[in-house]
Design a protein around this motif. Sequence first.
Motif, PDB file in Angstrom:
ATOM      1  N   SER A  50      64.127  32.737 120.395  1.00 20.78           N
ATOM      2  CA  SER A  50      64.258  33.194 119.011  1.00 20.78           C
ATOM      3  C   SER A  50      64.821  34.605 118.943  1.00 20.78           C
ATOM      4  O   SER A  50      65.246  35.049 117.878  1.00 20.78           O
ATOM      5  CB  SER A  50      62.892  33.168 118.320  1.00 20.78           C
ATOM      6  OG  SER A  50      62.033  34.153 118.866  1.00 20.78           O
TER       7      SER A  50
ATOM      8  N   ALA B 125      68.241  27.831 120.339  1.00 18.00           N
ATOM      9  CA  ALA B 125      67.819  28.569 119.144  1.00 18.00           C
ATOM     10  C   ALA B 125      68.182  27.767 117.907  1.00 18.00           C
ATOM     11  O   ALA B 125      69.089  26.929 117.918  1.00 18.00           O
ATOM     12  CB  ALA B 125      68.478  29.945 119.109  1.00 18.00           C
TER      13      ALA B 125
ATOM     14  N   GLU C  82      67.169  33.917 112.950  1.00 19.38           N
ATOM     15  CA  GLU C  82      67.045  34.860 114.055  1.00 19.38           C
ATOM     16  C   GLU C  82      68.164  34.678 115.084  1.00 19.38           C
ATOM     17  O   GLU C  82      68.083  35.206 116.193  1.00 19.38           O
ATOM     18  CB  GLU C  82      65.685  34.678 114.738  1.00 19.38           C
ATOM     19  CG  GLU C  82      64.517  34.944 113.803  1.00 19.38           C
ATOM     20  CD  GLU C  82      63.179  34.863 114.520  1.00 19.38           C
ATOM     21  OE1 GLU C  82      62.510  35.902 114.638  1.00 19.38           O
ATOM     22  OE2 GLU C  82      62.826  33.761 114.958  1.00 19.38           O
TER      23      GLU C  82
ATOM     24  N   ALA D 258      68.853  36.118 119.038  1.00 18.99           N
ATOM     25  CA  ALA D 258      68.866  35.188 120.165  1.00 18.99           C
ATOM     26  C   ALA D 258      70.171  35.312 120.944  1.00 18.99           C
ATOM     27  O   ALA D 258      70.170  35.297 122.181  1.00 18.99           O
ATOM     28  CB  ALA D 258      68.666  33.759 119.664  1.00 18.99           C
TER      29      ALA D 258
ATOM     30  N   GLU E 288      72.905  26.772 120.128  1.00 19.40           N
ATOM     31  CA  GLU E 288      72.178  26.981 118.882  1.00 19.40           C
ATOM     32  C   GLU E 288      72.578  25.940 117.868  1.00 19.40           C
ATOM     33  O   GLU E 288      73.685  25.376 117.918  1.00 19.40           O
ATOM     34  CB  GLU E 288      72.411  28.391 118.337  1.00 19.40           C
ATOM     35  CG  GLU E 288      73.843  28.746 118.078  1.00 19.40           C
ATOM     36  CD  GLU E 288      74.017  30.218 117.728  1.00 19.40           C
ATOM     37  OE1 GLU E 288      73.313  31.069 118.307  1.00 19.40           O
ATOM     38  OE2 GLU E 288      74.863  30.505 116.855  1.00 19.40           O
TER      39      GLU E 288
ATOM     40  N   THR F  40      60.127  23.101 112.333  1.00 17.01           N
ATOM     41  CA  THR F  40      61.055  23.857 113.161  1.00 17.01           C
ATOM     42  C   THR F  40      60.918  23.477 114.631  1.00 17.01           C
ATOM     43  O   THR F  40      61.917  23.322 115.339  1.00 17.01           O
ATOM     44  CB  THR F  40      60.803  25.364 112.998  1.00 17.01           C
ATOM     45  OG1 THR F  40      60.632  25.674 111.617  1.00 17.01           O
ATOM     46  CG2 THR F  40      61.954  26.171 113.571  1.00 17.01           C
TER      47      THR F  40
ATOM     48  N   PHE G 232      57.806  31.702 113.291  1.00 14.79           N
ATOM     49  CA  PHE G 232      58.658  30.577 113.656  1.00 14.79           C
ATOM     50  C   PHE G 232      58.373  29.426 112.701  1.00 14.79           C
ATOM     51  O   PHE G 232      57.778  28.420 113.062  1.00 14.79           O
ATOM     52  CB  PHE G 232      58.376  30.174 115.106  1.00 14.79           C
ATOM     53  CG  PHE G 232      59.355  29.173 115.652  1.00 14.79           C
ATOM     54  CD1 PHE G 232      60.688  29.499 115.789  1.00 14.79           C
ATOM     55  CD2 PHE G 232      58.937  27.924 116.060  1.00 14.79           C
ATOM     56  CE1 PHE G 232      61.594  28.586 116.311  1.00 14.79           C
ATOM     57  CE2 PHE G 232      59.835  27.006 116.586  1.00 14.79           C
ATOM     58  CZ  PHE G 232      61.156  27.335 116.708  1.00 14.79           C
TER      59      PHE G 232
END
Length: 642
Positions: free
Chosen positions: A264, A288, A302, A306, A319, A348, A557
């Motif tokens: 993250s 991520a 974020e 990352a 990502e 998440t 998170f």
Amino acid sequence: MCGIHGFYRFDGRAVERAHLSAMGDVTRHRGPDDEGQHIEPGGRCGIAMRRLSIIDLAGGHQPISNADDTLWVVCNGEIYNFRELRQELQARGYRFKTGSDSEVLLHLYDLHGDDFVHRLDGMFNFALWDARRQRLLIGRDHLGVKPLYVHQSASLLAFATEAKALLALPGMQPALNREVLGDYLHLGYVPAPHSMFAGIRKLPPATLLSVDAQGVREWRYWRLPQTVDRTVGEAEWVERIRAGMEAAVQRQMVADVPIGAFLSGGVDSSAVVAYMARHSDQPIRTYAIGFEGGEAEQLYNELPYARQVAGLFGTEHREIVVRPDVVGLLPRLLWHMDEPVADSAFITTYLVSEFARRDVKVILSGVGGDELFGGYRRYLGGHYLDKLARLPLWSRRLMARTAGLLPSDRHSKVLNTLRLARGLLASSELAPDDRYRHYLQVLPRDDVAALTRGQPGGSDALAAAFAAAGNDDALNRMFAVDAETQLPDDLLLLTDKMSMAVSLECRVPLLDRALVELAASIPESLKVRNGRLKHLMKSALADVLPPDILDRRKRGFGTPMGAWLKQQLAPVLRRLLAADVVRDRGLFDPAVVARLVADHEAARIDGTDALLALMNLEIWSRVHLDRHSVDDVTAELKSLIA
């Protein structure tokens, strides 16, 4: 890594192989690579597993037995020190059939009896059948990283890694455990030993349970140390933390399959990646997640941090930016969760796990660093209250009384700051234990009583945890309560269920037992200093991570769920919590629910967690209690926003 299950019969009837198979079919996602069973001759006991192959891919089939087939074991998780234990056991003459980490349990038990569990460093639950004593022993790891559910009746005791596997047994009918509704609405999760299913309970962390002809016995084999060491200087603590983190990460990199890391860009995940990179001859794979959308979504983005950390350590960084179909996800994810939660991090966690599973079978996570080293804002209550104490008493009381007039919304920078200030002011006159409760609660207990029309609230998990936490160090006292409640029953539960939903093994090196015991002995004054969260941990990482990563603003998170409940999820929320639906379910006062929805929409309160708790409970009830298919519930919810 796998799912385990089985049962012991008290009534003399033989265990049926088909019943074990039915339990395994429910948890196939936990172990798509292999399955196995052992039924004791005579049929009193049967243990079984579904396997996700991580170590000794070809030879690690379970159940595993000893040389004369008098001991059998199934184990879910990983034993990180199995190589050292194996060498020690071989030196004592024990012969191994496999290269699996799980086999060490058999020989350690043969050597040490029930005390063998003290030698284990890992995340695990297990079932061990001792044919010599006609005895079944099941257990769960020290911190509760891996869940284990138990059902007991006059005829049998059954266990499984997931509660829904127990529902596959003949005669098992899903029913709501009304006694835990109070704790669920108050905390946003169901604390052990209870579960949301009547007749099914969770084995608490660090607990063993034995069953034989003499009956059932259960006991705790480990507790978090509660003695703070004030004789060690800050420089020495820094060295110990640095060495402890690095050793934990290195131990948990053992695998015979590709591994990666969630990243993250926060301190915890960045530290894990840094130490992984130090001990790998190949670039680390990192993953991520970010959200598409407006200001609310960007608060949870974020990805720039990352990317910075990925570039610093040369990782193979991937990502994903999503606008998740939350309505389509919730019924499926709540089926996997077994129990509803009010923590949107389960969404998440699932999305980033699904993304990582395309490449790897094992992932390392930074979960646990906030609890160990003082990373939550609730740990700053004493710091800010010291500043408030300098104000005249009349002004402090006035601010506390007027705090409720501040708007409350977590998905705007300004409103989120006001929300935090409101919480601080509202709790400023409370005792420390009550202030902790105020920070963590989803709904105050008075509001829970109003919702449930004054029905009994069941147990008070926080009060019990505080009673057991005898530490006079305020922050470590909170850490002890976290380790008994929110950490295993919310954060670790959702981490396990959401990663294993996609057959991904998630390891949590910052919750390595040796590191946890080290952190529990560090004084509060060093963990948090002058309003700086994780002061000591950040000092230990000063030569590992850059200052802008170490001191960046913390962001949880989770998801922008509060904004979604006011926008795209509003039709679903209003329908699921409509007066007729609430009345038919028969659990809550429809008028109180309606007032909660209206107050959240008007930003008079931040009702995100409370509304998510209620909405998830209704969806969970349709899937698990009403036995509607996930597809049917999903289609019904999607029709509301079509």
